[in-house]
Every structure is written in C-alpha cells, then in structure tokens.
Scaffold this active site. Structure first.
Site, PDB file in Angstrom:
ATOM      1  N   GLU A  28      90.061 -10.692 -44.013  1.00 21.81           N
ATOM      2  CA  GLU A  28      89.008  -9.741 -44.338  1.00 21.81           C
ATOM      3  C   GLU A  28      89.094  -9.349 -45.818  1.00 21.81           C
ATOM      4  OE1 GLU A  28      89.881  -6.620 -41.612  1.00 21.81           O
ATOM      5  OE2 GLU A  28      89.705  -7.920 -39.855  1.00 21.81           O
ATOM      6  N   GLU A  59      90.586  -9.467 -36.064  1.00 17.53           N
ATOM      7  CA  GLU A  59      91.916 -10.069 -36.222  1.00 17.53           C
ATOM      8  C   GLU A  59      92.187 -11.174 -35.209  1.00 17.53           C
ATOM      9  OE1 GLU A  59      91.598  -6.516 -38.466  1.00 17.53           O
ATOM     10  OE2 GLU A  59      91.291  -6.799 -36.299  1.00 17.53           O
ATOM     11  N   PHE A  82      95.974  -4.348 -42.712  1.00 18.06           N
ATOM     12  CA  PHE A  82      97.025  -3.335 -42.607  1.00 18.06           C
ATOM     13  C   PHE A  82      97.842  -3.611 -41.354  1.00 18.06           C
ATOM     14  CE2 PHE A  82      94.228  -0.984 -45.431  1.00 18.06           C
ATOM     15  CZ  PHE A  82      95.120  -0.322 -46.272  1.00 18.06           C
ATOM     16  N   ASP A  83      99.079  -3.147 -41.352  1.00 16.06           N
ATOM     17  CA  ASP A  83     100.018  -3.401 -40.259  1.00 16.06           C
ATOM     18  C   ASP A  83      99.457  -3.054 -38.890  1.00 16.06           C
ATOM     19  OD1 ASP A  83     100.213  -0.517 -40.721  1.00 16.06           O
ATOM     20  OD2 ASP A  83     101.726  -1.029 -42.211  1.00 16.06           O
ATOM     21  N   PHE A  85      96.536  -3.021 -37.848  1.00 14.88           N
ATOM     22  CA  PHE A  85      95.368  -3.799 -37.440  1.00 14.88           C
ATOM     23  C   PHE A  85      95.771  -5.101 -36.749  1.00 14.88           C
ATOM     24  CE2 PHE A  85      92.600  -1.990 -41.133  1.00 14.88           C
ATOM     25  CZ  PHE A  85      92.794  -0.725 -40.635  1.00 14.88           C
ATOM     26  N   PRO A  88      95.120  -6.235 -32.235  1.00 14.36           N
ATOM     27  CA  PRO A  88      94.107  -7.014 -31.531  1.00 14.36           C
ATOM     28  C   PRO A  88      94.391  -8.516 -31.514  1.00 14.36           C
ATOM     29  CG  PRO A  88      93.053  -5.364 -32.911  1.00 14.36           C
ATOM     30  CD  PRO A  88      94.513  -5.362 -33.259  1.00 14.36           C
ATOM     31  N   HIS A 128      97.874   2.366 -40.756  1.00 13.08           N
ATOM     32  CA  HIS A 128      97.953   1.937 -42.148  1.00 13.08           C
ATOM     33  C   HIS A 128      99.378   2.056 -42.692  1.00 13.08           C
ATOM     34  CE1 HIS A 128      93.721   2.952 -41.564  1.00 13.08           C
ATOM     35  NE2 HIS A 128      93.429   2.210 -42.620  1.00 13.08           N
TER      36      HIS A 128
END
Length: 323
Positions: A28, A59, A82-83, A85, A88, A128
């Site tokens: 992204e 993701e 970010f961590d 994220f 999924p 985040h």
C-alpha cells in the site's frame, strides 16, 4: 558514509531490483508515495509500476498475490504498512506461506519477504505500535529477522530477498532515522547469526531491534559501576543463534533479555528456557526478562512508561547481581 536505517533499506532494495529482474515490491503506497516511512522512495520512478506495485488496501490480497508470484518464479517483497495491519494476512502467512515447502516435500519454495515496520516509540496508538514477533517465531517454516543498525538493515534485506525461505522482516520504526556507517562491500554475517555488539565478562544482555542502542547505553552506564556487560543483538529471531548466546552466558553466568513485546510467551521466555536447559548449573542467577507489559498497547502519553527502557534494564542487572 553515515546513512539512516530507512535509507539503508532503500539502498538495499534498489540494489536488489537492479540485480534481479524477478524482484518485485508490492504494498500500500510503496510506489508513488514511497511508503509511509519513505523506505521505497523513488523506486517506482526508477524501476516502473510493474516492479514497484501500489496495491489495494488489503493485506490478505498483498500476501496472497506474493505467494502466487513466488510460485511463478518471482521474489516478491511485500510491505505491511504498520505492524498491527498484518493480522488480516495471518491466514495466508501461517496456513500457506510457512507450510508450502513442507507440503510439497521440498519441491516448491516460496521466497517471499514480508516487511513490517514494528514496535513503539513514535507516539502512535495500537495497531501502529505493536510487536507481533512471537506469532511469527512460533510458526515453523518462517524466518524472522530484525535489523538494529544501518549496516544490518542493508545486509539483512539483501540476505532476506536472496533466501529461498519466506522471511518476515521486522523494521524497528522508532529507529528508522538512526544513522550509521555502511560498507556495501562488507561480507555480512549469515542470515541466522546473532552479533556480539559489545564484549563483556559479568552479564549477558540479549536484545534486538530498537532496544540495541538502549542496551549499549546501559552497558556503558553499568561500566561506571565496574560491571562488564556483554550485549548481543539477536538479528535473527527465528532461528535463534543458540551457540552465540550460550557461549556468552557460559562465560558471564548471568542473563538479561529485553524486548518491547509483552512478557508472557515472548521471545525472552524462549531464550531463557533454552539457556537454562543447557547451562543451569553454570549460572550464578536466573535469567531475567525486561519487556512490555501484558496489556494492549497504551495511549501515546503512556508509552514511555510502558516500553522497557534503560532504567528498567539497569534495575534487572542490579537484581541479577543480588544472587
């Protein structure tokens, strides 16, 4: 030349794109924007939209697409923004990516790298600022690595992309702008090796990522009290370089392990268990963990108290010497 960790990663990715036509970056905003932390800045302009691909916000789709590309002979490098994220995509990572070589009896490898900015210290909220490394280290079939300096960032990203194993590449976002010298022609340590960053004789302090500079500060402060602290940067969280850690603790007799992630079932517990299994009768004190707390990540105004810092590491060292 002094280079920030984010720039070292950019340099490493640029060299890989130039050397290997099958390397593809996907994520992204990795292309036109250059990533939230600008790690991929300028790479789409240099190598084109088919090599540096801006993906939809999904993701699971990013990692699933990378798995398909790897099966077709490419070496995809995914970015999870970010961590927090990454969750999924856990089905794709755990059920497919980590298991396909075993499932195919070694006939198919999936050389996928998943870059994840992780950890706290940037004034952000949950999703985040998380430290999900234990999930990946617990998953057989994945390599998990984490740089702590510009040189290690450059070396490790190149080693990760060249590996035929899937690699979860954790980038300590708090230290993206920490600068250090880089020798692009230096021979790097192997992908799975730990690194002794400060020699010592009285206690072994093991850590990784953003806490390595803190550990070096702690060792320097402890030296003022006459204590010689050996600092080990894990570099590889899976596999763990047992030999380097055991050799150090056998000499020092004391062990402290520090990480930002919550304490329960974290990497610190695993490392201490391995050391005490082998060196129980050689140790002068039990292993001690210095970690984040067993709570969700707090609001930004509380994160300095939540994250392990120099004071808590020094306190653990003091406690070790009470035995």
């Amino acid at each position: 030349m002094s280079t920030a960790i984010a720039r070292a990663l950019n340099d490493g990715l640029r060299s890989l794109l130039a050397e290997h036509e099958k390397v593809i970056l996907i994520g992204e905003d990795v292309g036109r924007l250059g990533g939230v932390f600008r790690v991929t800045d300028g790479l789409q302009q240099e190598f084109g939209e088919l090599r540096v691909v801006d993906s939809p916000l999904g993701e699971a789709g990013i990692v699933g697409s990378a798995i398909g590309l790897a099966m077709a002979g490419y070496r995809p490098v995914c970015e999870i923004q970010f961590d927090g994220f990454v969750f999924p995509a856990m089905n794709q990572i755990i059920t497919q990516l980590a298991k396909y070589r075993h499932r195919s009896e070694g006939m198919v490898s999936l050389p996928v790298v998943i870059r994840i900015p992780f950890g706290g210290g940037i004034g952000a909220i949950e999703h985040h600022s998380e430290s999900p490394e234990a999930y990946f280290a617990h998953t057989a079939g994945l390599r998990v690595v984490c740089p702590s300096s510009a040189q290690e960032a450059f070396d490790l990203i190149r080693l990760a992309v060249q590996s035929d194993d899937p690699v979860v590449f954790l980038e300590p976002k708090h230290n993206y702008w920490l600068k250090g010298d880089i020798d692009q022609d230096a021979t790097p340590l192997p992908l799975g090796a730990a690194r002794v960053v400060r020699a010592g004789r009285d206690l072994t302090l093991v850590t990784y990522g953003a806490l390595v500079p803190t550990a070096l500060t702690v060792a320097a402060e402890a030296a003022l009290d006459g204590r010689s602290i050996e600092v080990i940067d894990l570099r590889s969280l899976s596999p763990i370089d047992d030999a380097t850690i055991l050799a150090s603790v056998e000499r020092t007799g004391r062990l402290v392990v520090a990480h930002e992630a919550s304490q329960t079932a974290g990497l610190g517990a695993e490392i201490i268990a391995r050391v005490q299994d082998t060196l129980f009768y050689s140790m002068a004190a039990p292993g001690i963990r210095v970690t984040g707390y067993d709570t969700p990540y707090p609001a930004s105004r509380l994160e300095r108290d939540w994250l392990p810092g120099a004071d808590r590491m020094l306190d653990a060292i003091d406690r070790s010497f009470t035995y």
